[in-house]
Scaffold this motif. Sequence first.
Motif, PDB file in Angstrom:
ATOM      1  N   HIS A  48      10.137  12.010  15.882  1.00 33.57           N
ATOM      2  CA  HIS A  48      10.447  11.524  14.468  1.00 33.57           C
ATOM      3  C   HIS A  48      10.604   9.987  14.726  1.00 33.57           C
ATOM      4  O   HIS A  48      10.301   9.573  13.496  1.00 33.57           O
ATOM      5  N   CYS A 104      15.143  18.554  12.138  1.00 37.57           N
ATOM      6  CA  CYS A 104      14.550  17.860  11.367  1.00 37.57           C
ATOM      7  C   CYS A 104      16.073  16.988  10.541  1.00 37.57           C
ATOM      8  O   CYS A 104      16.975  17.612  10.378  1.00 37.57           O
ATOM      9  N   ARG A 106      16.785  14.410   6.480  1.00 41.31           N
ATOM     10  CA  ARG A 106      15.988  13.433   6.091  1.00 41.31           C
ATOM     11  C   ARG A 106      17.526  12.442   5.831  1.00 41.31           C
ATOM     12  O   ARG A 106      18.631  12.660   5.704  1.00 41.31           O
ATOM     13  N   THR A 312       2.132  16.887   6.635  1.00 40.70           N
ATOM     14  CA  THR A 312       2.591  17.906   7.992  1.00 40.70           C
ATOM     15  C   THR A 312       3.714  17.949   8.029  1.00 40.70           C
ATOM     16  O   THR A 312       4.542  18.213   7.413  1.00 40.70           O
ATOM     17  N   CYS A 313       3.986  18.250   8.949  1.00 40.46           N
ATOM     18  CA  CYS A 313       5.082  19.326   9.046  1.00 40.46           C
ATOM     19  C   CYS A 313       6.267  18.683   9.576  1.00 40.46           C
ATOM     20  O   CYS A 313       6.575  17.704  10.397  1.00 40.46           O
ATOM     21  N   GLU A 314       7.088  19.180   8.566  1.00 38.06           N
ATOM     22  CA  GLU A 314       8.952  18.086   8.484  1.00 38.06           C
ATOM     23  C   GLU A 314       9.374  18.745   9.933  1.00 38.06           C
ATOM     24  O   GLU A 314      10.427  17.311  10.420  1.00 38.06           O
ATOM     25  N   ASN A 317       6.328  16.780  13.173  1.00 42.58           N
ATOM     26  CA  ASN A 317       5.701  15.355  12.762  1.00 42.58           C
ATOM     27  C   ASN A 317       3.882  16.019  13.246  1.00 42.58           C
ATOM     28  O   ASN A 317       3.397  15.440  13.163  1.00 42.58           O
ATOM     29  N   ASN A 319       0.544  16.526  12.307  1.00 42.88           N
ATOM     30  CA  ASN A 319      -0.286  16.386  10.971  1.00 42.88           C
ATOM     31  C   ASN A 319      -1.506  17.520  10.956  1.00 42.88           C
ATOM     32  O   ASN A 319      -2.690  17.736  12.340  1.00 42.88           O
TER      33      ASN A 319
END
Length: 333
Positions: A48, A104, A106, A312-314, A317, A319
């Motif tokens: 990330h 992940c 945010r 894109t997988c959160e 990452n 793609n």
Amino acid sequence: MTESAVPMRTPDAVAIDDTVLPFQVDALDVRGRVVRLGPMVDEILRKHEYPEPVSKLLGEAIVLGTLLGTALKIEGRFILQTQTDGIVPMLVVDYRAPGDVRACARFDKEKIGEQIAAKGGEAAALLGRGHMAMTIDQGSNTSRYQGLVEIAGDLQAAAHEYFYRSEQIPTRLRLAVAEDFRAEDGGMRRRWRAGGMMVQFLPKSELRARQRDFDPGDAPAGAVVPEMKEDDSWAEAQALVETVEPIELIDPALSHERLLFRLFHERGVRVFENQEVRAQCSCSQDRITDMLSRFSQDDRDHMVENGKISVTCEFCNTNYIVDPAELPPAEKQ
């Protein structure tokens, strides 16, 4: 096997990364787990490339989610998620038995730089206030269980509050995350490391396990509530855990067993089989294609760029590129 028949040996000197070691101290009526994460947590955080304070915060959440997830004797998923008003409004750790972890975060890209410059990225300011949810999902044929607890800038404190209010199990947690700098071919290499310990007081006597009532409790207004004395064994266990330095939880040269021996050798500590954990996302090309096939044709058309759909997988990452022509016809609305 009787207590006298339990095999005795010296602590293992070999430190093993990406494992969780359950242990038990019978003399103090406590059980616990020690986790040390190396390549696993480094792989998740490097994919990330979050700002350092965000990576550290997510690393703490990964340690906490791993400790709690591996403690459950179930097949399924344990999901730890925060929702707050802070600069990092969301952290997610998804643990899937028997040991797959993905995670992940945010964060507010504009405010994170200001926060780092002003206060060095303090965790309390990054997290803010909100709640932490812990969800247990055993599959499609069972009901989900979810526990919620208030969070005010500290993951560790929120977990303590959860166990106190929801599980009513006296619990003490320690979490540590840091970057390790080592000389390798081509220069210095930075790698993330993390570790943690969870200790719980589980006496056979319910009387010894009692805790003070939640405020205001059942006492009439104005009544004098006697102070509840903490159990001596639990007080001793907590005092010992408090002596653990953060570096000891992540030191690659210090094994789980040697750390536990330092803490509890006078009382005697039993260890059980190590549980391995790894960074493993559940996304795949087939899963992404299946997900897109459920969208309406209009939604699909809005996703197309240069003739392809990019997803894109959160969590990891990764793609994925999908050709719209390969998707099955959309169902008519």
